[in-house]
Write an enzyme that holds these catalytic residues in place. Sequence first.
Site, PDB file in Angstrom:
ATOM      1  N   ASP A  22     -30.468  70.368 137.359  1.00 47.81           N
ATOM      2  CA  ASP A  22     -30.623  69.329 136.343  1.00 47.81           C
ATOM      3  C   ASP A  22     -30.596  69.916 134.936  1.00 47.81           C
ATOM      4  O   ASP A  22     -30.112  69.288 133.998  1.00 47.81           O
ATOM      5  CB  ASP A  22     -31.936  68.577 136.581  1.00 47.81           C
ATOM      6  N   CYS A 246     -29.354  63.801 132.380  1.00 45.81           N
ATOM      7  CA  CYS A 246     -28.347  63.253 133.292  1.00 45.81           C
ATOM      8  C   CYS A 246     -27.108  62.812 132.520  1.00 45.81           C
ATOM      9  O   CYS A 246     -27.215  61.982 131.616  1.00 45.81           O
ATOM     10  CB  CYS A 246     -28.932  62.073 134.066  1.00 45.81           C
ATOM     11  N   ASN A 255     -35.554  67.820 130.800  1.00 47.87           N
ATOM     12  CA  ASN A 255     -36.616  67.748 131.787  1.00 47.87           C
ATOM     13  C   ASN A 255     -37.948  68.142 131.155  1.00 47.87           C
ATOM     14  O   ASN A 255     -37.995  68.703 130.055  1.00 47.87           O
ATOM     15  CB  ASN A 255     -36.322  68.712 132.938  1.00 47.87           C
TER      16      ASN A 255
END
Length: 321
Positions: A22, A246, A255
Amino acid sequence: MTIPQPRSYTPQAELRDVTLRDGLQLTAKMLPTELKVEVIRELLAIGVPALEIGSMARPDLVPPLADTLDVVSALTPEELDKCWIWVATPRHVEKAAAAGARHFQYCFSASDSHNKANIGRNTETSVAAMPDAVRIASEAGGSIQLCIATAFTCPFEGLIDPRRVWAIAADPRTDGASDVVVCDTIGQAIPTQVGDLIRGLATSNAERRIVFHGHDTWGLGVANSLAAIDAGATMVDGSLGGLGGCPFAPGASGNTSSEDLLFALRPHWLTPDSLASLVRLSEKVLAEIGEPNRSKTAQGARSSATAFPWVIGGAAAESTV
């Protein structure tokens, strides 16, 4: 007189670092495969217990993760035992398992709109395919997680009804997943919202580990992670320097920082020295790809408050050398 040290956060939860999946999704510059392998080994040596190291997403859509199978092939079985791969189809599981991966995060969105943008199909189609993904993972001697993205809000549909998330986790087609991963994909959740959703999941999924994947878009990444832990989550995701986001969710940013989560949780293996190693590794990775460091803990560790042992090179830290 000895001054008592701050205790570890209770209840305890493990950190999974997701920098190499991610964290890298939105980066313009590629991280070389050999450096990814080096980062994995350094994180494990520091003491981080679990990592997400890549994705089977289409290479043309997510170029920074195109070398995931090369990364998997470079690792030992012992290293891979602590590593997870993002997958969205049974074929993804099959290909990753053939390269040596054994732990798979089968991900789809609670909202149809994001699932179509992210994976190219509606949520029902992803749920219907999950039994085959579970079977392939089991035949490979591995484990698979049920990962529910946009569990709180969707960039296209807005607020998500928690009953939809609970229903997905209760669907018999998701049986066989060892864990339920709940994602605040665009970082808009607040602690009470996180606590309520996780508490409901933990109550009805007592046999499964509950994992919280948070983003810090609105500055509540750590607070939401602690709320999730208080409600029953036993693993939380983070990335070095708060890197990530994303590419298929407008408004998503980094994050929750791994450094910030660890500084708050204080797991038994974390010391001023291991945190300093983590900060230095984070700085190395971020410099390589030209990304800013969003971690407040990393910034604090470079401060001039030298009486604090968690400051890199601080007086208290130097006295132990």
